[in-house]
Design an enzyme around this catalytic site. Structure first.
Site, PDB file in Angstrom:
ATOM      1  N   ARG A 109       0.886  -1.174   0.000  1.00 48.74           N
ATOM      2  CA  ARG A 109       0.000   0.000   0.000  1.00 48.74           C
ATOM      3  C   ARG A 109       0.917   1.216   0.000  1.00 48.74           C
ATOM      4  NH1 ARG A 109      -5.440   1.237   1.512  1.00 48.74           N
ATOM      5  NH2 ARG A 109      -5.647   3.249   2.573  1.00 48.74           N
ATOM      6  N   HIS A 136      -7.052   1.006  -7.066  1.00 54.88           N
ATOM      7  CA  HIS A 136      -7.364   0.305  -5.813  1.00 54.88           C
ATOM      8  C   HIS A 136      -8.209  -0.923  -6.158  1.00 54.88           C
ATOM      9  CE1 HIS A 136      -7.790  -0.508  -1.705  1.00 54.88           C
ATOM     10  NE2 HIS A 136      -8.439   0.557  -1.280  1.00 54.88           N
ATOM     11  N   GLN A 139     -10.395  -2.923  -3.530  1.00 51.00           N
ATOM     12  CA  GLN A 139     -11.653  -2.291  -3.148  1.00 51.00           C
ATOM     13  C   GLN A 139     -12.774  -2.662  -4.106  1.00 51.00           C
ATOM     14  OE1 GLN A 139     -12.405  -0.282  -0.363  1.00 51.00           O
ATOM     15  NE2 GLN A 139     -14.462  -0.719  -1.136  1.00 51.00           N
ATOM     16  N   ASP A 226     -16.157   9.008  -3.059  1.00 47.71           N
ATOM     17  CA  ASP A 226     -14.981   8.856  -2.199  1.00 47.71           C
ATOM     18  C   ASP A 226     -14.637  10.239  -1.663  1.00 47.71           C
ATOM     19  OD1 ASP A 226     -12.804   7.783  -0.886  1.00 47.71           O
ATOM     20  OD2 ASP A 226     -11.613   7.420  -2.687  1.00 47.71           O
ATOM     21  N   CYS A 265     -15.846   3.710  -0.206  1.00 46.35           N
ATOM     22  CA  CYS A 265     -14.757   2.828   0.226  1.00 46.35           C
ATOM     23  C   CYS A 265     -14.309   3.109   1.658  1.00 46.35           C
ATOM     24  CB  CYS A 265     -13.579   2.924  -0.736  1.00 46.35           C
ATOM     25  SG  CYS A 265     -12.749   4.523  -0.747  1.00 46.35           S
ATOM     26  N   ARG A 293     -14.403  -6.671   2.148  1.00 44.76           N
ATOM     27  CA  ARG A 293     -12.961  -6.631   1.895  1.00 44.76           C
ATOM     28  C   ARG A 293     -12.313  -7.909   2.419  1.00 44.76           C
ATOM     29  NH1 ARG A 293     -10.170  -1.841   1.239  1.00 44.76           N
ATOM     30  NH2 ARG A 293      -8.411  -3.260   0.891  1.00 44.76           N
TER      31      ARG A 293
END
Length: 309
Positions: A109, A136, A139, A226, A265, A293
């Site tokens: 990450r 991502h 996600q 987001d 997310c 997730r």
């Protein structure tokens, strides 16, 4: 077998994504009522170790990957960028060469996507993109699983993205291109998604881009947003002004399809990109999305380590 890196959704392909999602949903169903914290009845990753490299803060990515490995019988090692030799200038290539001799897979990450690319290039084990500035994909696995649970299908559904053309937005575009669902992306001028990701969708007449949030959300079955200000960005005041018309509130959601599903997310900046009434309302699936997730990551790890064909 070549290494199964997962830097983009296209590394798996449409059929592979469908296989991963089916596995994720089956494992979630089997764990219903299972004691919290207990490994799955089967332990396909017993003896396996996942290294997790964090150069950006994390809650859901850290917890979901750690619990995914534990429930599958494996273990994790956390490598914090600031306290490891990465923070003192060791190259990504050298880090990859060393870490991949100790563990069975690496999740990273980080800020710049080229770091994930370099890690994969020099690693002897699979590398998973846990988030970069470009994409991502983890996600989106959870998002697609949540939509299937709520709406029974992906293909033919219609999604709307409202807000910043950021990494998550890029992965939504890629997902729509691979999984054949419609998508309208609404971003303010100057905040459009990645040009290459947009080009991927150029052959599809059910994926389009606009700067009008009402036009994008009209009739949408799935609505996503987001945060307007991502980690490290310093133009917050300017962004808040530019993005104000894109706030997902009750008035805007009224233009979506009846019973439309809202996704985010997380973490959310309540009162900015979304209001309390929406994120806490009956159309919100953000908590299921966050839980998924875990299940999607279990299936992804099995795929990356060759346990899911």
């Amino acid at each position: 077998m070549s290494l199964r890196h997962f830097l983009h959704l296209s590394d798996v392909g449409g059929e592979g994504i469908a296989h991963i999602l089916n596995e994720a949903m089956e494992r979630k169903e089997r764990r219903a009522g299972w004691p919290r914290g207990k490994p799955d009845a089967d332990k396909p990753l017993e003896g396996h170790v996942l290294a997790m490299i964090f150069e950006r803060n994390s809650t859901r990515t850290r917890l979901s990957f750690d619990m995914a490995m534990r429930q599958l019988g494996g273990t994790t090692i956390v490598i914090d960028g600031g306290s490891s030799q990465l923070g003192r200038g060791e190259t990504i290539a050298d880090t990859a060469r060393v870490v991949s001799r100790y563990v069975d897979a690496i999740m990273v990450r980080t800020d710049h996507h080229d770091k994930a690319e370099l890690l994969a290039e020099h690693s002897d084990v699979p590398v998973i993109n846990g988030l970069t500035d470009l994409s991502h994909p983890c996600q989106l696995l959870a998002d697609m699983q949540t939509v299937i649970e709520r709406r029974a299908k992906l293909a033919g559904s219609r999604w709307a993205w409202l807000g910043d053309g950021n990494n998550v937005c890029n992965s939504v575009i890629e997902a729509a291109s691979l999984m054949h669902f419609g998508l309208a992306v609404a971003c303010p001028n100057g905040f459009e998604p990645d040009v290459a990701m947009c080009a991927m969708a150029s052959t599809r007449d059910d994926i389009y881009f606009t700067d009008n949030p009402r036009e994008a959300i009209e009739g949408a079955e799935v609505v996503l947003t987001d945060t307007w200000i991502s980690m490290g960005q310093e133009d917050g005041e300017y962004r808040n002004e530019a993005f104000a018309p894109f706030q997902v509130n009750e008035a805007l959601m009224a233009f979506a399809a009846p019973g439309a599903t809202f996704l985010h997310c997380l973490p959310a900046h309540r009162g900015e990109e979304v209001t309390d009434a929406v994120i806490d309302g009956p159309q919100s699936a953000v908590w299921d999305e966050a839980e998924n997730r875990l299940h999607a990551q279990k299936a992804l790890l099995l795929w990356a380590l060759g346990k899911l064909d």
